[in-house]
Scaffold this motif. Structure first.
Motif, PDB file in Angstrom:
ATOM      1  N   LEU A   1       0.834  -1.199   0.000  1.00  8.75           N
ATOM      2  CA  LEU A   1       0.000   0.000   0.000  1.00  8.75           C
ATOM      3  C   LEU A   1       0.872   1.254   0.000  1.00  8.75           C
ATOM      4  CD1 LEU A   1      -2.580  -0.833   2.846  1.00  8.75           C
ATOM      5  CD2 LEU A   1      -2.716  -1.459   0.426  1.00  8.75           C
ATOM      6  N   HIS A   2       0.428   2.256  -0.740  1.00  6.81           N
ATOM      7  CA  HIS A   2       0.988   3.604  -0.632  1.00  6.81           C
ATOM      8  C   HIS A   2      -0.116   4.460  -0.004  1.00  6.81           C
ATOM      9  CE1 HIS A   2       4.493   2.742  -3.205  1.00  6.81           C
ATOM     10  NE2 HIS A   2       3.662   1.920  -3.822  1.00  6.81           N
ATOM     11  N   VAL A   3       0.078   4.850   1.240  1.00  9.78           N
ATOM     12  CA  VAL A   3      -0.948   5.560   2.001  1.00  9.78           C
ATOM     13  C   VAL A   3      -0.670   7.058   1.947  1.00  9.78           C
ATOM     14  CG1 VAL A   3      -2.046   5.824   4.253  1.00  9.78           C
ATOM     15  CG2 VAL A   3      -1.225   3.566   3.520  1.00  9.78           C
ATOM     16  N   PHE A   4      -1.647   7.826   1.453  1.00 12.34           N
ATOM     17  CA  PHE A   4      -1.499   9.269   1.318  1.00 12.34           C
ATOM     18  C   PHE A   4      -2.560   9.989   2.150  1.00 12.34           C
ATOM     19  CE2 PHE A   4       0.254   7.531  -2.590  1.00 12.34           C
ATOM     20  CZ  PHE A   4       1.430   8.253  -2.747  1.00 12.34           C
ATOM     21  N   PRO A   5      -2.161  10.728   3.177  1.00  8.11           N
ATOM     22  CA  PRO A   5      -3.133  11.605   3.841  1.00  8.11           C
ATOM     23  C   PRO A   5      -3.658  12.616   2.829  1.00  8.11           C
ATOM     24  CG  PRO A   5      -1.106  11.408   5.130  1.00  8.11           C
ATOM     25  CD  PRO A   5      -0.825  10.801   3.792  1.00  8.11           C
ATOM     26  N   TYR A   6      -4.956  12.875   2.852  1.00 10.01           N
ATOM     27  CA  TYR A   6      -5.539  13.815   1.892  1.00 10.01           C
ATOM     28  C   TYR A   6      -4.839  15.165   1.970  1.00 10.01           C
ATOM     29  CZ  TYR A   6      -8.620  17.290  -0.126  1.00 10.01           C
ATOM     30  OH  TYR A   6      -9.104  18.349  -0.857  1.00 10.01           O
ATOM     31  N   SER A   7      -4.523  15.709   0.799  1.00  8.01           N
ATOM     32  CA  SER A   7      -3.863  17.009   0.703  1.00  8.01           C
ATOM     33  C   SER A   7      -4.684  17.895  -0.227  1.00  8.01           C
ATOM     34  CB  SER A   7      -2.440  16.835   0.157  1.00  8.01           C
ATOM     35  OG  SER A   7      -1.786  18.079   0.029  1.00  8.01           O
ATOM     36  N   SER A   8      -5.210  18.992   0.298  1.00 11.40           N
ATOM     37  CA  SER A   8      -6.009  19.890  -0.540  1.00 11.40           C
ATOM     38  C   SER A   8      -5.108  20.600  -1.539  1.00 11.40           C
ATOM     39  CB  SER A   8      -6.737  20.916   0.327  1.00 11.40           C
ATOM     40  OG  SER A   8      -5.819  21.682   1.077  1.00 11.40           O
ATOM     41  N   ARG A   9      -5.570  20.682  -2.779  1.00 13.72           N
ATOM     42  CA  ARG A   9      -4.799  21.288  -3.852  1.00 13.72           C
ATOM     43  C   ARG A   9      -5.562  22.471  -4.429  1.00 13.72           C
ATOM     44  NH1 ARG A   9      -0.001  21.074  -4.380  1.00 13.72           N
ATOM     45  NH2 ARG A   9      -0.555  21.798  -2.325  1.00 13.72           N
ATOM     46  N   PRO A  10      -4.877  23.593  -4.654  1.00 11.02           N
ATOM     47  CA  PRO A  10      -5.559  24.793  -5.157  1.00 11.02           C
ATOM     48  C   PRO A  10      -6.230  24.541  -6.502  1.00 11.02           C
ATOM     49  CG  PRO A  10      -3.158  25.023  -5.282  1.00 11.02           C
ATOM     50  CD  PRO A  10      -3.434  23.807  -4.472  1.00 11.02           C
ATOM     51  N   GLY A  11      -7.462  25.019  -6.620  1.00  5.63           N
ATOM     52  CA  GLY A  11      -8.174  24.910  -7.886  1.00  5.63           C
ATOM     53  C   GLY A  11      -8.910  23.610  -8.107  1.00  5.63           C
ATOM     54  N   THR A  12      -8.796  22.656  -7.178  1.00  3.80           N
ATOM     55  CA  THR A  12      -9.496  21.383  -7.352  1.00  3.80           C
ATOM     56  C   THR A  12     -10.872  21.449  -6.698  1.00  3.80           C
ATOM     57  OG1 THR A  12      -8.498  20.478  -5.332  1.00  3.80           O
ATOM     58  CG2 THR A  12      -7.344  20.072  -7.411  1.00  3.80           C
ATOM     59  N   PRO A  13     -11.878  20.768  -7.264  1.00  9.73           N
ATOM     60  CA  PRO A  13     -13.231  20.803  -6.696  1.00  9.73           C
ATOM     61  C   PRO A  13     -13.303  20.325  -5.250  1.00  9.73           C
ATOM     62  CG  PRO A  13     -13.281  19.914  -8.923  1.00  9.73           C
ATOM     63  CD  PRO A  13     -11.839  20.039  -8.552  1.00  9.73           C
ATOM     64  N   ALA A  14     -12.440  19.387  -4.870  1.00  6.92           N
ATOM     65  CA  ALA A  14     -12.488  18.848  -3.508  1.00  6.92           C
ATOM     66  C   ALA A  14     -12.198  19.913  -2.459  1.00  6.92           C
ATOM     67  CB  ALA A  14     -11.494  17.695  -3.366  1.00  6.92           C
ATOM     68  N   LEU A  15     -11.515  20.971  -2.868  1.00  9.70           N
ATOM     69  CA  LEU A  15     -11.162  22.037  -1.931  1.00  9.70           C
ATOM     70  C   LEU A  15     -12.411  22.669  -1.318  1.00  9.70           C
ATOM     71  CD1 LEU A  15      -8.567  23.468  -0.934  1.00  9.70           C
ATOM     72  CD2 LEU A  15      -8.922  25.161  -2.734  1.00  9.70           C
ATOM     73  N   ALA A  16     -13.518  22.672  -2.067  1.00  7.07           N
ATOM     74  CA  ALA A  16     -14.747  23.323  -1.600  1.00  7.07           C
ATOM     75  C   ALA A  16     -15.703  22.365  -0.895  1.00  7.07           C
ATOM     76  CB  ALA A  16     -15.460  23.971  -2.791  1.00  7.07           C
ATOM     77  N   LEU A  17     -15.336  21.095  -0.792  1.00 11.50           N
ATOM     78  CA  LEU A  17     -16.239  20.122  -0.176  1.00 11.50           C
ATOM     79  C   LEU A  17     -16.320  20.321   1.334  1.00 11.50           C
ATOM     80  CD1 LEU A  17     -15.289  16.818  -2.061  1.00 11.50           C
ATOM     81  CD2 LEU A  17     -17.383  18.165  -2.328  1.00 11.50           C
ATOM     82  N   PRO A  18     -17.502  20.104   1.905  1.00 11.76           N
ATOM     83  CA  PRO A  18     -17.629  20.173   3.371  1.00 11.76           C
ATOM     84  C   PRO A  18     -17.111  18.893   4.018  1.00 11.76           C
ATOM     85  CG  PRO A  18     -19.730  19.584   2.390  1.00 11.76           C
ATOM     86  CD  PRO A  18     -18.784  19.836   1.237  1.00 11.76           C
ATOM     87  N   GLY A  19     -17.098  18.889   5.341  1.00  7.88           N
ATOM     88  CA  GLY A  19     -16.742  17.672   6.069  1.00  7.88           C
ATOM     89  C   GLY A  19     -15.256  17.423   6.175  1.00  7.88           C
ATOM     90  N   LYS A  20     -14.481  18.495   6.391  1.00  5.85           N
ATOM     91  CA  LYS A  20     -13.037  18.324   6.551  1.00  5.85           C
ATOM     92  C   LYS A  20     -12.747  17.400   7.734  1.00  5.85           C
ATOM     93  CE  LYS A  20     -11.818  21.209   3.250  1.00  5.85           C
ATOM     94  NZ  LYS A  20     -13.138  21.364   2.612  1.00  5.85           N
ATOM     95  N   VAL A  21     -11.800  16.496   7.551  1.00  4.80           N
ATOM     96  CA  VAL A  21     -11.447  15.520   8.584  1.00  4.80           C
ATOM     97  C   VAL A  21     -10.283  16.062   9.409  1.00  4.80           C
ATOM     98  CG1 VAL A  21     -10.728  13.136   9.027  1.00  4.80           C
ATOM     99  CG2 VAL A  21     -12.204  13.659   7.060  1.00  4.80           C
ATOM    100  N   GLU A  22     -10.389  15.940  10.718  1.00  7.03           N
ATOM    101  CA  GLU A  22      -9.338  16.429  11.611  1.00  7.03           C
ATOM    102  C   GLU A  22      -8.008  15.724  11.325  1.00  7.03           C
ATOM    103  OE1 GLU A  22      -9.404  18.797  13.845  1.00  7.03           O
ATOM    104  OE2 GLU A  22     -11.541  19.280  13.634  1.00  7.03           O
ATOM    105  N   GLN A  23      -6.913  16.486  11.430  1.00  9.58           N
ATOM    106  CA  GLN A  23      -5.590  15.920  11.158  1.00  9.58           C
ATOM    107  C   GLN A  23      -5.266  14.764  12.098  1.00  9.58           C
ATOM    108  OE1 GLN A  23      -3.312  16.505   8.645  1.00  9.58           O
ATOM    109  NE2 GLN A  23      -5.073  17.614   7.792  1.00  9.58           N
TER     110      GLN A  23
END
Length: 402
Positions: free
Chosen positions: A300-322
């Protein structure tokens, strides 16, 4: 002689492009084995897939400025494409080489193929570039938007040259390898007709781009085509896959993986998974965990979610605590340890094609298992050979087969 120091972040495509630039610099008289402190030029090939990749690139630039003030710093790659002014603001010494058609060599001397692959036993060969997928979290389509496939003649000529030089493994790579124009199977058939003793590995492929014909061709050529597929999962939860805008459901992925295992029982299937995507609940995460455990991925390559400028996911609600992301990531890494052991244990007593990699006593099997080699080394290190997987003291080892 002028000296250059080269550092590459990111994927195999970046590593291939670095090799092209390295050879351009060598043609211009540079010794590319220089340290940061001794270099007249520092070349950094950047990645921007995650915020961490950006941070590491900026950190390296600051280290260069501190250790070798005034040296020429050239930054290329995806971060340079996305945020060139941001990088220039770090220092007047920073130059941007963002145009993929630009190189250090004069136009007449500019190479379209590599002559070798510095520091690697295997050679990564770029055959495709660009991605037009709409995954909501991914910035790659904005920095590499144009789909491009390399002409067959260039690919074949480059591989033939590397094979003649004794390269034991060719890794075909691309930003979206499965979108290679004309199809991978016809290309692979042509590659396998090249004289020489070498094996071929495919880098990352999307699940819907792994055709029945490709799997069957792998089954028919076990000594030449590596029994390894890297299939990005990202999530095993249908709810999260939908938010990610991934083009499959967990059920569709499950069905395809089952058919691959049926055709290739000892195949190594590695994967990527994103943890903490916006909206990911504990239930969603447990669905992903169960999916991975059930399908026995070999790594497995495990990647913690990283918000990227200009991507639709940036505007999604429900941010998960670090803190939650870190805890879930660790659970998957612990699972990865168990899955890797499960994979090598099922191979005990079996023979696999392998190559020497890195240290003289380290090998890589065709199904992507790295093992220490015990006993005599192969007589010829530039060709694949056969090893027997065994256990010693609770750890896997490889024994050379004559």
């Amino acid at each position: 002689m002028k000296k250059a120091h080269i550092y590459t972040f990111g994927c195999k495509v970046n590593q291939y492009e670095t090799q092209l630039l390295r050879e351009d610099l060598e043609k211009k008289g540079y010794d590319c084995s220089g340290t940061i402190e001794s270099a007249d030029l520092v070349l950094i090939n950047s990645c921007t897939v995650t915020a961490e990749a950006d941070r590491q690139c900026r950190q390296l630039i600051r280290q260069v400025i501190k250790k070798n003030p005034g040296t020429r710093i050239v930054v290329t790659g995806c971060y340079a494409v996305r945020a060139s002014e941001e990088l220039r603001r770090l220092s007047p010494s920073v130059e941007i080489l963002a145009n993929k058609k630009t190189s250090f060599a004069d136009k007449k001397e500019r190479a379209s193929s590599i002559a070798g692959f510095s520091g690697h036993t295997r050679a990564f060969i770029k055959v495709q570039d660009g991605c037009d997928a709409k995954c909501s979290y991914c910035i790659v389509p904005s920095v590499r938007p144009e789909l491009w496939s390399r002409p067959w003649d260039e690919v074949i000529s480059e591989i033939a040259h590397l094979a003649e030089g004794g390269c034991p493994e060719i890794v075909l790579t691309g930003i979206r390898l499965g979108r290679y124009s004309g199809g991978l199977v016809p290309l692979l058939k042509r590659i396998l007709s090249i004289p020489g003793e070498f094996q071929v590995r495919l880098s990352s492929l999307e699940i819907k781009e792994i055709s029945d014909d490709l799997v069957e061709f792998m089954r028919e050529n076990p000594q030449r085509l590596c029994a390894h597929l890297h299939i990005p999962l990202q999530s095993g939860s249908d709810a999260i896959l939908k938010l990610m805008k991934r083009p499959y459901t967990a059920g569709e992925l499950q069905q395809r993986i089952n058919s691959i295992y049926q055709a290739l029982p000892d195949v190594g299937i590695t994967t990527d998974v994103i943890v903490g995507f916006p909206g990911e609940t504990e239930e969603n995460f447990c669905e992903t965990y169960s999916f991975i455990e059930k399908n026995s991925f070999s790594k497995l390559h495990v990647f913690p979610y990283s918000s990227r400028p200009g991507t639709p996911a940036l505007a999604l609600p429900g941010k998960v605590e670090q803190s939650v992301i870190r805890q879930r990531s660790q659970r998957l890494r612990d699972l990865d340890v168990r899955l890797q052991e499960k994979f090598w244990r099922k191979l005990i007593g079996k023979c696999r094609p392998a190559i020497l990699e890195g240290k003289r006593n380290s090998i890589l099997t065709d199904n992507y298992l790295r093992l220490p080699l015990r006993g005599p080394l192969p007589a010829v290190s530039s060709t694949p050979f056969t090893i027997l997987v065994q256990e010693d003291g609770g750890k896997p080892i490889a024994l050379m087969q004559r």
